[in-house]
Structures are given as C-alpha cells and as structure tokens.
Write a protein that holds these residues in place. Structure first.
Motif, short mmCIF file in Angstrom:
data_model
loop_
_atom_site.label_atom_id
_atom_site.label_comp_id
_atom_site.label_asym_id
_atom_site.label_seq_id
_atom_site.Cartn_x
_atom_site.Cartn_y
_atom_site.Cartn_z
N LYS A 128 -5.64 -1.06 16.68
CA LYS A 128 -5.29 -2.03 15.63
C LYS A 128 -5.59 -1.50 14.22
O LYS A 128 -6.20 -2.17 13.39
CB LYS A 128 -6.00 -3.37 15.86
CG LYS A 128 -5.60 -4.06 17.16
CD LYS A 128 -6.32 -5.37 17.33
CE LYS A 128 -5.79 -6.13 18.55
NZ LYS A 128 -5.93 -5.37 19.81
N ILE A 129 -5.12 -0.28 13.95
CA ILE A 129 -5.24 0.29 12.62
C ILE A 129 -3.84 0.53 12.06
O ILE A 129 -2.94 1.00 12.77
CB ILE A 129 -6.05 1.60 12.62
CG1 ILE A 129 -6.28 2.09 11.18
CG2 ILE A 129 -5.40 2.68 13.49
CD1 ILE A 129 -7.27 3.24 11.06
N THR A 130 -3.64 0.17 10.81
CA THR A 130 -2.35 0.42 10.15
C THR A 130 -2.29 1.87 9.71
O THR A 130 -3.26 2.42 9.17
CB THR A 130 -2.19 -0.51 8.94
OG1 THR A 130 -2.00 -1.85 9.42
CG2 THR A 130 -1.01 -0.12 8.08
N VAL A 131 -1.15 2.50 9.94
CA VAL A 131 -0.95 3.90 9.56
C VAL A 131 0.28 4.00 8.66
O VAL A 131 1.35 3.47 8.99
CB VAL A 131 -0.77 4.79 10.80
CG1 VAL A 131 -0.49 6.23 10.37
CG2 VAL A 131 -1.99 4.72 11.71
N ILE A 132 0.12 4.70 7.56
CA ILE A 132 1.24 4.98 6.66
C ILE A 132 1.45 6.49 6.63
O ILE A 132 0.56 7.24 6.23
CB ILE A 132 0.97 4.45 5.24
CG1 ILE A 132 0.90 2.92 5.27
CG2 ILE A 132 2.06 4.93 4.27
CD1 ILE A 132 0.36 2.31 4.02
N ALA A 133 2.61 6.91 7.12
CA ALA A 133 3.00 8.32 7.04
C ALA A 133 3.92 8.48 5.84
O ALA A 133 5.09 8.13 5.89
CB ALA A 133 3.70 8.76 8.32
N GLY A 134 3.36 8.97 4.76
CA GLY A 134 4.12 9.06 3.51
C GLY A 134 5.03 10.26 3.43
O GLY A 134 5.82 10.37 2.48
N LEU A 142 0.83 -1.20 0.00
CA LEU A 142 0.00 0.00 0.00
C LEU A 142 0.86 1.25 0.00
O LEU A 142 0.61 2.20 -0.76
CB LEU A 142 -0.92 -0.02 1.22
CG LEU A 142 -1.92 1.13 1.35
CD1 LEU A 142 -2.90 1.13 0.19
CD2 LEU A 142 -2.66 1.03 2.69
N ALA A 143 1.89 1.27 0.82
CA ALA A 143 2.79 2.43 0.89
C ALA A 143 3.49 2.65 -0.45
O ALA A 143 3.62 3.79 -0.91
CB ALA A 143 3.81 2.24 2.00
N GLU A 144 3.93 1.58 -1.07
CA GLU A 144 4.63 1.69 -2.35
C GLU A 144 3.73 2.27 -3.43
O GLU A 144 4.14 3.14 -4.21
CB GLU A 144 5.15 0.33 -2.78
CG GLU A 144 5.94 0.36 -4.09
CD GLU A 144 6.47 -1.00 -4.49
OE1 GLU A 144 7.12 -1.08 -5.54
OE2 GLU A 144 6.25 -1.97 -3.74
N LYS A 145 2.48 1.82 -3.48
CA LYS A 145 1.56 2.29 -4.51
C LYS A 145 1.08 3.71 -4.27
O LYS A 145 0.71 4.43 -5.19
CB LYS A 145 0.37 1.34 -4.62
CG LYS A 145 0.71 -0.01 -5.24
CD LYS A 145 -0.53 -0.88 -5.36
CE LYS A 145 -0.20 -2.22 -6.00
NZ LYS A 145 0.27 -2.07 -7.40
N PHE A 178 -4.93 3.95 7.41
CA PHE A 178 -5.01 5.41 7.29
C PHE A 178 -3.71 5.90 6.67
O PHE A 178 -2.62 5.60 7.18
CB PHE A 178 -5.22 6.03 8.67
CG PHE A 178 -5.25 7.53 8.70
CD1 PHE A 178 -6.07 8.25 7.83
CD2 PHE A 178 -4.47 8.24 9.61
CE1 PHE A 178 -6.11 9.63 7.87
CE2 PHE A 178 -4.51 9.61 9.67
CZ PHE A 178 -5.33 10.32 8.79
N ILE A 179 -3.81 6.63 5.58
CA ILE A 179 -2.65 7.22 4.91
C ILE A 179 -2.66 8.71 5.13
O ILE A 179 -3.66 9.40 4.86
CB ILE A 179 -2.67 6.92 3.40
CG1 ILE A 179 -2.61 5.42 3.14
CG2 ILE A 179 -1.51 7.62 2.70
CD1 ILE A 179 -2.77 5.04 1.67
N THR A 180 -1.55 9.23 5.63
CA THR A 180 -1.40 10.67 5.83
C THR A 180 0.04 11.06 5.54
O THR A 180 0.82 10.25 5.02
CB THR A 180 -1.84 11.07 7.26
OG1 THR A 180 -1.85 12.49 7.37
CG2 THR A 180 -0.92 10.46 8.31
N GLY A 181 0.41 12.29 5.87
CA GLY A 181 1.78 12.72 5.66
C GLY A 181 2.64 12.54 6.90
O GLY A 181 3.63 11.83 6.90
#
Length: 259
Positions: free
Chosen positions: A219-225, A155-158, A202-205
C-alpha cells in the motif's frame, strides 16, 4: 579563479562541490572522461549540459560550438569496452570535434545542493529532509514531509518539469500523501527501502513489473517520472550554478527518451 577556466580547472571547480572522492563504490569514472587537445591551456568558453553522453548529444554540442559537454550518464560503467561499432561513433563524435566530456553519476544523484534527488525535493518543498536509500554503501536519495498533503497526481505534477507527464502513477497508498522518498533514475527496486522507512510515496524514474504487486500489497504509492526526466534536474542545477558563479556561457541539450 577567474571567469575563464581551462578543462582541468573546470573539473576542479565541479568536483569542489560534487566530490567524487566521497563515492568510491561508483564504477562510473566520474570527472573528465575525454579531454580536449589542450586541457591545461585552452580556455573554456561554452559548456553544454545533457543527461546522456551519446553521439546525438556530442554532435548537438558541436553544432552549438560547445567546448565541453557535462552529463550525468557518461561513457563508462566499470568494465573495458572495445572502441568499435556505436561506441566508436560516440567517442569519435567528441574527439573529431575537440569536445571534452565530463560526467558525474552518483555524486550528482546524491548532492544536497545540485543533485537530482534533493533538487526534486526542493521543487516539492519537502521539510525535515534526511538522506534516504543506499546503493553499494553510498547514500543516494532523500526523504521528507510535504508542506501540505496532496494527491498522487498533484505530487507527480509538482515533481516534474512543467508540461511533462510521468511514465506511470501507481496510486496504491493513501488518498493524501504526507511523506515522500526520492531516488531518481532506475531505482524502482528500492521501493522496499521506502516501505521500510514507512513512507507514503516513492518517486523514482523507472519502476519494474516485478515490483508492482509488492508495492500494491504494501500500500505505497509509486510515481515513475521517467529515468530521463527525473535526471534532468541535476544537470540543470549544475548549469545554473556554473553560469551564476563563473559567468561561463552554458546551454542545456534536451534529448528526451520517453523512458
């Protein structure tokens, strides 16, 4: 409207789809923040795009002979500020080089065609998209379903531009993610809205230390891009739209902050 526009016409074109009037609670003074020496007569030949209005981006725009710099983060955030120190240097870099500045903040986050959040959703191929997340009563982000389940790393890569790395991936949720909420930039504190919406990720900066344990416990995955990286999306989409629809010469100024 022909291919050549003056500054006023350019901003009218941009606002025809960004619609700053729909975001009255945004304190960012959207639209023209610095005009050029002839805003109603000078033809705009080249427009530069960047995430931030800074001395660096203004000077880079001048070096590339741009007439206008369009940014997501402008100069003003709701209060008065004296024209001294680095703030003077920022503004003088625009004025001494006769470069106009146009900024769109929340309207660019939220736009369903050229926005940071819907643009990232399109990268991911999200389906069943709906508005998600609010700030000061304004809708910001988007949520939806992935076309196929994927891991947090996939998910982070895409979600990011090719070759870019996220600031962090907090893999606290399911091994395979189905539902995602996206709010770019400094929206880490909005993870509670993602939890309330029952999302897998959840995707954020940026993601603050203060929310780490909350995300883990829920238990939520977080991606800080990255604040910068997640907000390169909208300016590039606006750039491509302007180039395609008007034939205006455009260029992107990339000044990553690694934050």
């Amino acid at each position: 409207m022909g291919n050549k526009m003056n500054l006023i016409e350019l901003d009218e074109y941009l606002n025809s789809f960004l619609k700053k009037e729909n975001f009255p609670s945004d304190p960012s003074l959207n639209g023209i923040q610095i005009q050029n020496d002839a805003p109603r007569t000078k033809q705009i030949k080249r427009v530069a795009f960047a995430v931030d209005a800074s001395e660096d981006t203004a000077l880079a725009a001048a070096e590339k002979s741009a007439d206008v710099l369009f940014v997501h983060h402008g100069l003003f955030w709701g209060g008065c500020q004296t024209l001294t120190g680095n703030f003077y240097r920022r503004i003088s870099a625009f004025m001494k080089n006769n470069i106009a500045l146009i900024a769109y903040h929340i309207p660019l986050d939220a736009n369903t065609e050229t926005g940071n959040n819907y643009g990232t959703a399109a990268r991911l191929g999200l389906t069943d998209t709906e508005p998600f997340g609010t700030w000061r009563g304004m809708s910001l982000g988007v949520k939806g379903l992935l076309p196929a389940p994927m891991s947090a790393e996939e998910l982070a890569e895409k979600a990011l531009r090719p070759g870019r790395q996220p600031v962090s991936v907090l893999n606290f949720g399911k091994d395979l993610i189905n539902s995602v909420g996206i709010i770019s930039g400094g929206a880490g504190d909005d993870v509670d809205q993602a939890v309330a919406a029952g999302l897998d990720a959840f995707i954020t900066g940026e993601f603050p230390h203060s929310q780490y344990h909350f995300a883990k416990e829920e238990k939520i995955t977080v991606i800080a891009g990255g604040h910068y990286e997640t907000e390169t999306v909208g300016v590039n989409l606006v750039m491509e739209k302007l180039r395609k629809e008007t034939g205006t010469e455009c260029l992107f100024i990339d000044f990553p902050t690694s934050l």
